[in-house]
Write an enzyme that holds these catalytic residues in place. Structure first.
Site, PDB file in Angstrom:
ATOM      1  N   GLU A  91      42.730  44.438  33.264  1.00 27.61           N
ATOM      2  CA  GLU A  91      43.167  44.501  34.652  1.00 27.61           C
ATOM      3  C   GLU A  91      42.327  43.593  35.559  1.00 27.61           C
ATOM      4  O   GLU A  91      42.861  42.862  36.384  1.00 27.61           O
ATOM      5  CB  GLU A  91      43.056  45.959  35.125  1.00 27.61           C
ATOM      6  CG  GLU A  91      43.322  46.193  36.591  1.00 27.61           C
ATOM      7  CD  GLU A  91      44.809  46.283  36.886  1.00 27.61           C
ATOM      8  OE1 GLU A  91      45.593  46.292  35.918  1.00 27.61           O
ATOM      9  OE2 GLU A  91      45.164  46.311  38.066  1.00 27.61           O
ATOM     10  N   ASP A  92      41.019  43.620  35.375  1.00 28.21           N
ATOM     11  CA  ASP A  92      40.136  42.990  36.357  1.00 28.21           C
ATOM     12  C   ASP A  92      39.517  41.658  35.931  1.00 28.21           C
ATOM     13  O   ASP A  92      38.845  41.025  36.724  1.00 28.21           O
ATOM     14  CB  ASP A  92      38.984  43.955  36.713  1.00 28.21           C
ATOM     15  CG  ASP A  92      39.495  45.204  37.410  1.00 28.21           C
ATOM     16  OD1 ASP A  92      40.655  45.173  37.845  1.00 28.21           O
ATOM     17  OD2 ASP A  92      38.748  46.186  37.489  1.00 28.21           O
TER      18      ASP A  92
END
Ligand code: MN
Length: 732
Positions: A91-92
């Protein structure tokens, strides 16, 4: 300190957090795969390096904490711990699911991918997209339950660190947690996590109330411990003399459940009597049956203290459907307090604390409770197979499945059926077959005739009466509680509505033709014309209008009348505007100020803790913070939450509903009216009174400007001779 020193200190702290996780993992029954966990940690560490959370702490502390919860509180193994450590990497950062798969294998990658799909909070920016996101979570869950377990761990850590978030985000996240995550944790048997989630969301949903209860608990702590010591000593002595290996501990009711009880029973803090409880966790004697040992301990306690006749709960013989096993007994303690004691073996305690995952460790012997979870997952899959229900509806229906309280009822032939608590005779009919349900005209329970909405009790024997002529009625949807019956009814009504809609369509087309208007349902209707009709009859959509026409709820005469009064279905903007205004008044859209709309579901007043939701037209709906509808909105439409300054206005007409109960006597009503209108000089807008079997009940709608007024009025009414109960209620 120099910047380098700070960073070195930080790295030390991070390594320590990881070592604590590793230590707990190595001590767990899994505990062999140290290498891969170290590898996952190092990978996550460098991936998140330099990133910080809003609170300022290094980001990596979050995945470590989530992994720690997954390990220690849920009892998951190395695959899940790796996935938890890596859960925010895709996600990051720039790493992909394939990278994870190459380094850590397919299983870990799949879980991380599932967690990535549903990240950013279950509910994103738009209500429907949020619910859709949630559906994804459930789909993933039915494939691999570990995704949801880690998601719950993630949420728990986010709740523990919620302080760092801005206030509107706190509301949104706390609302979501209370609405869906706590019930989900409960359903999965993660009892202590559920309790913590509830308590934390309570803290952010109602900061003042939380503070009040927490400080009271604190102040009385010493007194309570003294009571506990008096109570527990004799029991512990007996247990020791019988050779039990055990731990006995006090249990203090959580702030959230205390508040719930105060709400449900309308009582002040002082009157919540079961704040103190106790738990005994024992190791069964070698070769002994742990269930029988539970009952031995039960006997020993009830020889010392008198048990409450109706408060023994035997979850040992029949475990709850979330797997919970224990024996609960409530006894009268030495200080004149009822105290509940929970009796569990080590194994039962493990299951109660860690839930579903703990079952995997005991799989061989106790598969019955696990199959109940599987049964539940089956219901969910069943729900997912009907994609016609929209996502929001799905969310609400899904929530219904999270309650596990059950009743056992029987068919006339003695076959047992399991239904949720609150299920009705009609639910039972649908449970047997949709044909039985849709043709149901009544039921016999234990040979007595009962209405369709009769609430069944455990042990009831139910016979369903049917008739070929019967068809489902609109009010039935109010009579049923089970997922299955609701779904069947909504399918049946869709089919029926289709026929009505077709009829309505041809009626409307005929009207257009006879008015010489060049419009039709399929060919298109001008917006002005359509809106005029919809407004006139309070419909939201064309479909609703067509169905009503088909059912003759709206007649063609009424439509001709409308056309006449508006000179050939309105072209004039003025009249159109008037209609809209009229309609707004009708819907009570703007009685208070131009902006605030007090929702009739809870009728908030200045002085209440309220919350606002921005409507598309710029108005703001005001709800009580604990209104169920507000809870729902809060979790689904977080971004639309606004805080509301709710001050009384000079000529605003707020009102409160006051419910009064008592023993009826002459002049009772006169005394009540006297107090409200003479003593306080408040207007009574409306009043209903009933007397059944000598019990008097009145609901009074009183014009007021502030909750303080309501409190004063209630207080005075309580003084009236014969009145037992005076309460503000929030809707009728
Ligand atoms: Mn996270």
């Amino acid at each position: 300190m120099s910047k380098e020193q700070v960073l070195r200190k930080e790295k030390e702290m991070i390594d320590q957090a990881f070592e604590r996780l590793l230590k707990d993992y190595m001590a767990s029954p899994h505990g062999k795969k140290e290498d891969i966990i170290r590898k996952a940690y190092q990978f996550a560490y460098q991936a998140h390096d330099g990133i910080r959370r809003r609170s300022g702490e290094p980001y990596i502390l979050h995945p470590i904490a989530v992994a720690h919860i997954a390990c220690k509180d849920i009892g998951l193994g190395s695959t899940s711990i790796c996935a938890a450590l890596l859960h925010d990497v895709v996600e990051d950062t720039d790493y992909t699911v394939e990278d994870i798969s190459n380094l850590f294998g397919e299983k870990v990658a799949q879980i991380v991918s599932g967690l990535t799909k549903i990240s950013g909070g279950v509910f994103g920016e738009q209500a429907s997209a949020q619910a859709e996101n949630f559906r994804k979570l459930i789909v993933t869950m039915s494939k691999d339950i570990r995704v949801v377990l880690i998601k719950i761990a993630d949420r728990l850590h986010n709740m523990r660190t919620l302080e760092a978030q801005p206030v509107n985000k706190q509301y949104k996240i706390a609302g979501e947690t209370e609405y869906i995550y706590a019930p989900l944790a409960h359903r999965l048997g993660l009892f202590s996590i559920k309790t913590e989630l509830e308590d934390l969301s309570f803290k952010y949903n109602y900061p003042e109330k939380y503070e009040f209860i927490a400080s009271r608990l604190d102040a009385e702590r010493e007194k309570r411990m003294e009571q506990y010591d008096n109570f527990s000593l004799p029991i512990m002595n007996r247990l020791l003399s019988m050779g039990f290996e055990f731990v006995m501990k006090e249990r203090i009711k959580s702030a959230y459940s205390i508040w719930n009880k105060m709400q449900a029973k309308h009582i002040p803090f002082e009157e919540v009597f079961d704040i103190l409880g106790a738990r005994i966790v024992f190791k069964p004697h070698p070769g002994a049956d742990e269930r029988q040992e539970c009952w031995r301990i039960y006997n020993l306690i009830t020889q010392i203290y008198t048990p409450h006749p109706s408060r023994t709960r035997d979850w040992v013989t029949t475990p709850k459907s979330n797997g919970y096993e224990a024996l609960h007994v409530t006894v009268m303690g030495p200080d004149g307090l009822w105290i509940e004691v929970q009796i569990r073996s080590n194994r039962m305690d493990d299951i109660a604390e860690k839930g579903l995952a703990a079952h995997w460790n005991y799989k061989k012997d106790y598969s019955s409770s696990e199959s109940k979870i599987e049964e539940w997952l089956g219901t969910i899959n069943d729900l997912l197979k009907h994609p016609d229900s929209d996502a929001m509806q799905f969310l609400d229906t899904f929530k219904l499945t999270l309650y596990d309280a059950e009743i056992f009822v029987f068919t006339p032939k003695g076959e047992m059926k399991t239904l949720p608590t609150g299920a009705t005779a009609l639910d039972f009919a649908f449970e047997i077959h949709s044909d039985i349900g849709s043709h149901c005209i009544g039921a016999k329970v234990n040979n007595k005739l009962v209405p369709l909405n009769y609430e069944l009790q455990s042990g009831d024997q139910v016979e369903i009466l049917t008739s070929k002529q019967q068809t489902p009625r609109p009010e039935w949807i109010k009579y049923v509680t089970t997922v299955r019956a609701k779904r069947e009814l909504s399918n049946l009504s869709k089919q029926a509505n289709k026929a009505f809609r077709e009829r309505g369509e041809s009626i409307l087309n005929d009207i257009f033709t006879s008015l010489g208007m060049n419009q039709s349902v399929q060919g298109g209707i001008s917006t002005t014309v359509l809106n005029t009709i919809l407004l006139q009859f309070s419909f939201k959509t064309l479909d609703e209008l067509l169905i009503a026409l088909g059912k003759n709820e709206v007649t063609s005469e009424q439509l001709f009348e409308l056309a006449k009064s508006n000179g050939r279905i309105i072209k004039d903007q003025d009249i159109y505007q008037k209609l809209i205004n009229n309609q707004k008044q009708h819907n009570n859209l703007s009685p208070i100020t131009s902006n605030l709309h007090i929702c009739p579901c809870c009728n908030a007043l200045p002085g209440d803790e309220v919350i606002g939701f921005k409507n598309p037209d710029g108005t703001i709906s005001v709800h009580l913070r604990n209104c169920e509808e507000a809870m729902r909105l809060k979790s689904q439409q977080g971004p639309k939450i606004v805080s509301v300054q709710f001050t009384p206005e000079a000529n605003a007409n707020y009102f409160a509903l006051i419910e009064i109960k008592g023993i009826d006597r002459k002049r009772m009503l006169l005394d009540i009216v006297e107090i409200i209108s003479s003593q306080f000089d408040n207007n009574i807008n409306h009043l209903t009174v009933s007397t059944i079997g000598g019990i008097f009940r009145a609901v009074i709608n009183v014009a007021v400007n502030h909750t303080d007024e309501v409190k004063n009025i209630c207080h005075q009414l309580e003084m009236i001779n014969g009145i037992e109960h005076v309460n503000r209620i929030y809707h009728e």
